[in-house]
Design an enzyme around this catalytic site. Structure first.
Site, PDB file in Angstrom:
ATOM      1  N   GLY A 411      43.106  41.737  63.773  1.00  0.00           N
ATOM      2  CA  GLY A 411      43.212  41.028  65.148  1.00  0.00           C
ATOM      3  C   GLY A 411      44.287  41.939  66.074  1.00  0.00           C
ATOM      4  O   GLY A 411      44.716  43.264  65.704  1.00  0.00           O
ATOM      5  N   SER A 412      44.631  41.342  67.167  1.00  0.00           N
ATOM      6  CA  SER A 412      45.321  41.963  68.216  1.00  0.00           C
ATOM      7  C   SER A 412      47.018  42.339  67.731  1.00  0.00           C
ATOM      8  O   SER A 412      47.565  42.973  68.348  1.00  0.00           O
ATOM      9  CB  SER A 412      45.784  40.874  69.351  1.00  0.00           C
ATOM     10  OG  SER A 412      44.293  40.899  69.912  1.00  0.00           O
ATOM     11  N   THR A 413      47.269  41.783  66.445  1.00  0.00           N
ATOM     12  CA  THR A 413      48.723  42.369  65.963  1.00  0.00           C
ATOM     13  C   THR A 413      48.808  43.955  65.883  1.00  0.00           C
ATOM     14  O   THR A 413      49.813  44.600  65.986  1.00  0.00           O
ATOM     15  CB  THR A 413      49.146  41.822  64.385  1.00  0.00           C
ATOM     16  OG1 THR A 413      48.167  41.706  63.636  1.00  0.00           O
ATOM     17  CG2 THR A 413      49.309  40.241  64.852  1.00  0.00           C
ATOM     18  N   LYS A 415      47.718  46.001  68.172  1.00  0.00           N
ATOM     19  CA  LYS A 415      47.516  46.718  69.590  1.00  0.00           C
ATOM     20  C   LYS A 415      48.989  47.450  69.780  1.00  0.00           C
ATOM     21  O   LYS A 415      48.960  48.344  70.287  1.00  0.00           O
ATOM     22  CB  LYS A 415      47.312  45.360  70.882  1.00  0.00           C
ATOM     23  CG  LYS A 415      45.814  44.866  70.547  1.00  0.00           C
ATOM     24  CD  LYS A 415      45.770  44.018  71.584  1.00  0.00           C
ATOM     25  CE  LYS A 415      44.426  43.346  71.570  1.00  0.00           C
ATOM     26  NZ  LYS A 415      44.162  42.175  72.309  1.00  0.00           N
TER      27      LYS A 415
END
Length: 672
Positions: A411-413, A415
């Protein structure tokens, strides 16, 4: 590999007109010794023993016994040799004698002795020839008819597993034998009480009590319990019919927090015994069954002591020691793990299914490696019941599954990694904002029905890197990935170790960019930029990819053993100090200004990035959501903690995980 020496002397040579001379005793002995070195005992018995030897010793006393001794004593490198009798003249009426040297390696050390063998000339069904006069002293020098050969073993002390401060994770401690004294039992009702308390059947208890050695006033062990089974021991102490005795037992002081990492030891299986044949294991030995106990078995087990004896049967005769070897203790193994940090993180996860890892950004040492929920290895060392094992294996939270070895969509980790790649490529200016409107976006109509969605369309324009991280804006990162292009993005992720085996002491699933390492469409490129699509990350690797943001651009090879050289560079030159400083500031703002509010605590200034990965159902419907938080102390920066919790869709999203991580950090820093 067995080494055999056979000395074949005096080979028969065809004489005049094709006549075959009669074998000499030396010819026969050469053939006999050749079979002996090859352990072909049946051929030795049938074709070479004298009639008197055969009458005195049936085949089982010769062939079967020697074959059994080869196995029981771990005999290898059997070497039998004799001294040739040059120019000897043989009288068929007299025995022919030869000096022998017999040598071998055994599980208790080498054995070597000299002996004399006699051959006599006689007629058997096969014809006239020279035959060996045999007795048990040709097995071992002092072995006589009726004597027994016995092996006495002494287990080596198993090495212990300790953390970086020497705190015991797997130690040689104490446990309990639980049992009864037969005189204290009064009928079936007491047997039933024992059965219920110890989780046994009345039949198994009766069987134990009927063993030949049992005396009415002697303690009879029925089962074991670990030191951690406090309630069971309390119940036994309160019982009038069950009692206990202390016994040496492997202990796992930290219980569930380390169950998957240390593993446990248990009774050796028949399959393992066969696989490890010749390596000194016995049917009653304990062996590493899971985790580091299994992986480090060779180092931890040590070398058992052994003594091989001839047990003399003659009255007044003392036993004779053939070989003796003292036990050698196993090696202690020190891990880089910090037991206090691991325990704080495990406890903070409150039994939720997930995994966590902590690494040092200074040198890559692994400080925590956790799978939750765990299991207590002490249950296994004491002998887990079938009912309890079924309960664990059928638990919907799957406590026996080692989650830290698996990989998950991050997921967004991911980014911050996407941002770092773009900044280093020169396509992402952290100060430049993008105009982003609405909740969904697509590049153009060529994308068909595919659109990128974001959770916070209220984020104020323009959206720069700081806002994109604070609001975790998928559209911003998708557009940045498109700007840098597929090749640059894949090269960047590869530079961070995606698609490559993590150089670690135990096998973990590799992180991947996609199933085949490529990004086949702009939509897949967009999804991957914010940790979805087919991207997967192992939890230890996920913690490691944040190292460059704190140490100047390097990912170190993660280490687990203190004996490994820490600080070995795995990846380097990943981000400049200036760009790293930007990310550090932004990651602190994620906590103070963004949606990781549960991590914004007074006790510890935390920086980090949340992430939520949605697992689509088979038909594309919404499914389970896993929550992530990768974080560190914004000022001390002494470790990076990555945590994943499964199925957080009903728990308020990834901030739920941020709260767990913050609690772990608070507890750890308050106590250290």
């Amino acid at each position: 590999m067995k080494r055999y020496i056979a000395i074949a002397a005096g080979a028969g040579v065809l004489a005049m007109a094709g006549c075959q001379p009669q074998p000499t005793p030396e010819d026969r002995l050469g053939e006999y010794v050749g079979h002996w070195n090859e352990q072909e005992f049946a051929a030795m018995y049938e074709d070479y023993l004298s009639q008197g030897s055969k009458e005195a010793f049936p085949p089982e006393a010769f062939d079967e016994r020697q074959q059994q001794l080869i196995t029981d004593l771990g005999i290898e490198n059997l070497e039998v040799s004799y001294t040739a009798q040059e120019d000897a003249e043989w009288d068929e009426a007299e025995p022919a004698e030869f000096p022998l040297t017999i040598a071998m390696d055994t599980l208790a050390g080498p054995v070597e002795f000299d002996q004399t063998v006699s051959l006599i000339h006689e007629e058997q069904e096969s014809g006239e020839n020279w035959f060996v006069e045999w007795d048990p002293s040709l097995i071992f020098e002092d072995l006589e008819e009726g004597d027994e050969v016995a092996v006495r073993t002494e287990a080596a002390e198993r090495g212990e597993i300790v953390d970086r401060e020497g705190r015991g994770l797997a130690i040689n401690g104490i446990g309990y034998n639980l049992g009864v004294v037969p005189d204290r039992l009064e009928g079936d009702s007491d047997i039933a009480e024992v059965a219920e308390l110890l989780g046994l059947t009345a039949e198994s208890i009766e069987e134990s009590l009927n063993q030949s050695w049992v005396q009415p006033d002697q303690f009879v062990p029925l089962t074991k319990a670990s030191k951690s089974a406090e309630q069971l021991i309390a119940d036994v102490e309160a019982s009038d019919v069950v009692t206990y005795q202390e016994t040496a037992m492997r202990e796992y002081p930290y219980g569930e927090a380390f169950g998957h990492l240390t593993g446990y030891i248990g009774s050796i299986t028949a399959e393992q015994l066969e696989e490890l044949k010749g390596q000194g294991y016995g049917a009653n030995d304990l062996i590493g069954r899971q985790g580091l106990e299994r992986r480090l078995e060779e180092q931890l087990r040590g070398e058992s002591g052994a003594r091989i004896l001839i047990q003399k049967q003659a009255e007044g005769a003392e036993d004779i020691v053939l070989a003796e070897q003292e036990p050698t203790a196993g090696e202690d193994v020190e891990l880089t793990i910090d037991a206090e940090l691991q325990t704080a993180v495990y406890d903070s996860m409150q039994g939720e299914p997930g995994s966590a890892a902590a690494v040092s950004p200074e040198n890559g040492e692994t400080l925590a490696l956790i799978s939750s929920p765990g299991f207590d290895p002490n249950e296994f060392i004491a002998g887990i019941s079938g009912e309890r094992y079924t309960e664990l294996s059928e638990d919907p939270l799957n406590p026996l599954f080692t989650r830290f070895a698996a990989s998950y969509a991050p997921g967004s980790t991911i980014k911050p990694v996407t941002a770092a790649i773009g900044m280093e490529a020169g396509t992402l200016d952290p100060q430049q904002g993008l105009e982003i409107n609405g909740q969904t976006w697509q590049k153009d109509s060529s994308w068909g029905s595919y659109r990128v969605s974001r959770l916070h369309p209220e984020a104020p324009n323009p959206i720069d890197l700081n806002k994109a991280l604070v609001y975790s804006d998928n559209i911003y990162f998708a557009r940045q990935a498109l700007e840098m292009g597929t090749e640059t993005f894949i090269d960047g992720l590869t530079a961070y170790g995606f698609g490559e085996e993590l150089p670690f002491a135990i096998e973990l699933e590799s992180s991947q960019i996609s199933n085949d390492g490529t990004l086949g469409s702009e939509g897949q490129l967009a999804d991957t930029s914010f940790g979805q699509g087919q991207m997967l990350a192992n939890i230890l690797h996920l913690a490691s990819v944040y190292e460059p943001f704190l140490n100047g651009g390097t990912i170190y090879e993660p280490t687990l053993y203190a004996s490994e050289e820490a600080g070995q560079v795995w990846k380097e030159g990943l981000i400049s100090e200036g760009n790293a400083a930007v990310l550090q500031e932004n990651l602190r703002n994620v906590v103070t200004d963004g949606y990781a509010k549960s991590a914004d605590i007074d006790a510890v200034p935390i920086a980090g990035k949340t992430g939520t990965a949605e697992l689509k159902g088979a038909l594309g419907e919404e499914g389970q959501e896993n929550g992530f938080f990768v974080s560190y102390h914004a000022e001390q920066q002494d470790f990076i903690l990555a945590m994943m919790i499964e199925s957080i869709e009903d728990d308020g999203g990834s901030d739920y995980v941020a709260g767990f991580s913050a609690n772990a950090m608070e507890q750890y820093y308050l106590n250290n």
